[in-house]
Each structure stands twice: as structure tokens, then as C-alpha cells.
Design an enzyme around this catalytic site. Structure first.
Site, PDB file in Angstrom:
ATOM      1  CD  GLU A  99      38.747  28.582   0.598  1.00  0.00           C
ATOM      2  OE1 GLU A  99      39.949  28.827   0.391  1.00  0.00           O
ATOM      3  OE2 GLU A  99      37.904  29.475   0.702  1.00  0.00           O
ATOM      4  CG  ASP A 100      43.399  29.752   1.313  1.00  0.00           C
ATOM      5  OD1 ASP A 100      42.186  29.643   1.615  1.00  0.00           O
ATOM      6  OD2 ASP A 100      43.898  30.829   0.940  1.00  0.00           O
ATOM      7  CG  ASP A 103      39.253  33.677   9.215  1.00  0.00           C
ATOM      8  OD1 ASP A 103      39.728  33.371  10.308  1.00  0.00           O
ATOM      9  OD2 ASP A 103      39.046  34.862   8.884  1.00  0.00           O
ATOM     10  CB  THR A 104      34.169  33.854   9.111  1.00  0.00           C
ATOM     11  OG1 THR A 104      34.115  33.874   7.680  1.00  0.00           O
ATOM     12  CG2 THR A 104      34.975  35.041   9.616  1.00  0.00           C
ATOM     13  CE  LYS A 131      43.666  32.434  10.760  1.00  0.00           C
ATOM     14  NZ  LYS A 131      43.580  33.836  10.294  1.00  0.00           N
ATOM     15  CG  ASP A 159      47.731  37.244  -0.461  1.00  0.00           C
ATOM     16  OD1 ASP A 159      46.795  36.581   0.029  1.00  0.00           O
ATOM     17  OD2 ASP A 159      47.591  38.407  -0.878  1.00  0.00           O
ATOM     18  NE  ARG A 165      48.825  35.093  -3.977  1.00  0.00           N
ATOM     19  CZ  ARG A 165      47.641  35.133  -3.370  1.00  0.00           C
ATOM     20  NH1 ARG A 165      47.277  34.133  -2.603  1.00  0.00           N
ATOM     21  NH2 ARG A 165      46.838  36.163  -3.522  1.00  0.00           N
TER      22      ARG A 165
END
Ligand code: 5GP
Length: 176
Positions: A99-100, A103-104, A131, A159, A165
Site C-alpha cells: 500500500e502507499d 490512513d484510517t 498516519k 495523487d 503521482r
């Protein structure tokens, strides 16, 4: 190099290169002798994944998958949907999800549950960025590049409305 006044560099090209190589070395050790399928989550993880696998010194297969982010309002349920699936069965394979950014945690949680049902030999998660302040679902990240604050990040695959990107570094987007 292309950039603009809205992007402030956070992680340089050199820092990315060094960290990606370290992660790839760790994976090379961990997946020695195993049938490995590396899965890049479209589109954000493509740039990272293509650098990562070129530093991994072992045989592997690469796949890509598409996942829709949860529609507005469905974030609490973690509802997501595969928009592009793998081309081969996973049974008996060691799966590395790339994964890049986590987040959640909802997307990775959904993907892990989806692929567990296909009975791979193991599932490991790799994320270039995390994060922690945004976590809603705890998902183990087996390989993590950088822990970052809650900024909106672009570049190196990430992006904003399909732009940025191709930046070779990670930057913070300031649209104000
Ligand atoms: P999660 O399901 O963990 O909340 O979010 C995962 C996805 O949200 C990531 O794969 C990425 O596509 C998107 N995302 C989260 N934070 C950022 C960010 O700072 N910048 C960009 N470009 N995408 C992000």
C-alpha cells in the site's frame, strides 16, 4: 523536476531510495524459499512497488488490484469494493500487500479480510507511509516506511485529483 508552489517537500528522493532498499532487504530475508506474490494496490502504490521489487533479490510474482475507497458516509462501516481483482488463485502463496499509505486503516483491513478467505499461506502488509493519528482500525503493518503527521501528501505515486503521482519525492500539498 516538475513541482509547483503548492507542494512542500517532506521526504526526499534520497530518503525514499534508502528506506525502500532497507525494506526490500528485510523482505528478501523474510521470504527466502517461499512462493511470494507481491500485490500493489492501484494506483498509489505502483511507483513504490516497482522500486521495491527491483531491490528484492528473490523470485516473486507481481499482481495489481483495484479497490474503491468507501463511498461518503460509509467510512464507519469500512465498506469497500474490489474494482480490479488478482488474476491467479492465492491458495498456498505467501502474499505481500503493498500500500502507499495507511490512513484510517479501513482499506487494508478490508483487503486482509478479503484475501484471508482465499487461504494464502500467509499475508503480510507493507505500507510506505502510515498516519498513526488517523487510525480507526488497528491493522498490523509488517513493513512500514515512514510514520507521518496528518498532512495531505502527494508524489511518488500519491495523487491529488490524479496529479503529482510522478514527483520523485513525497510532499505536503497546501492548497490554501
Ligand atoms: P485508509 O483506508 O487507510 O483510510 O486510506 C487508504 C487510502 O487513502 C490510501 O491508499 C490513499 O489512496 C488514500 N490516502 C490517505 N491519505 C492520503 C494522503 O495524504 N494523500 C493521498 N494522495 N492519498 C491518501
Amino acid at each position: 523536476m516538475y513541482s509547483d508552489q503548492h507542494v512542500t517537500m517532506l521526504i526526499s528522493e534520497t530518503q525514499l531510495k534508502t528506506r525502500v532498499q532497507e525494506m526490500a532487504q528485510e523482505m528478501t530475508r523474510d521470504f527466502q524459499g517461499k512462493e511470494l506474490t507481491v500485490v500493489a494496490v492501484l494506483k498509489g502504490a505502483l511507483v513504490f512497488c516497482s522500486d521495491l521489487i527491483r531491490s528484492m533479490d528473490l523470485p516473486l510474482e507481481m499482481e495489481v488490484l483495484g479497490v474503491s475507497s468507501y463511498p461518503t458516509g460509509a467510512e464507519t462501516t469500512g465498506e469497500a469494493r474490489l474494482t480490479f481483482d488478482l488474476t491467479k488463485p492465492l491458495a498456498g502463496k505467501h502474499l505481500l500487500l503493498v500500500e502507499d499509505i495507511v490512513d484510517t486503516g479501513l482499506t487494508v483491513d478490508f483487503l486482509k479480510k478479503t484475501f484471508e478467505a482465499r487461504q494464502p499461506a500467509s499475508i503480510r502488509v507493507c505500507a510506505l507511509l502510515h498516519k498513526p493519528s488517523r487510525t480507526r482500525v488497528q491493522v498490523p503493518i509488517d513493513y512500514m516506511g515512514f510514520s507521518v503527521e496528518d498532512h495531505f501528501l502527494v508524489g511518488y505515486g500519491l495523487d491529488y485529483e490524479e496529479r503529482y503521482r510522478n514527483l520523485p519525492f513525497i510532499g505536503v500539498l497546501n492548497l490554501g
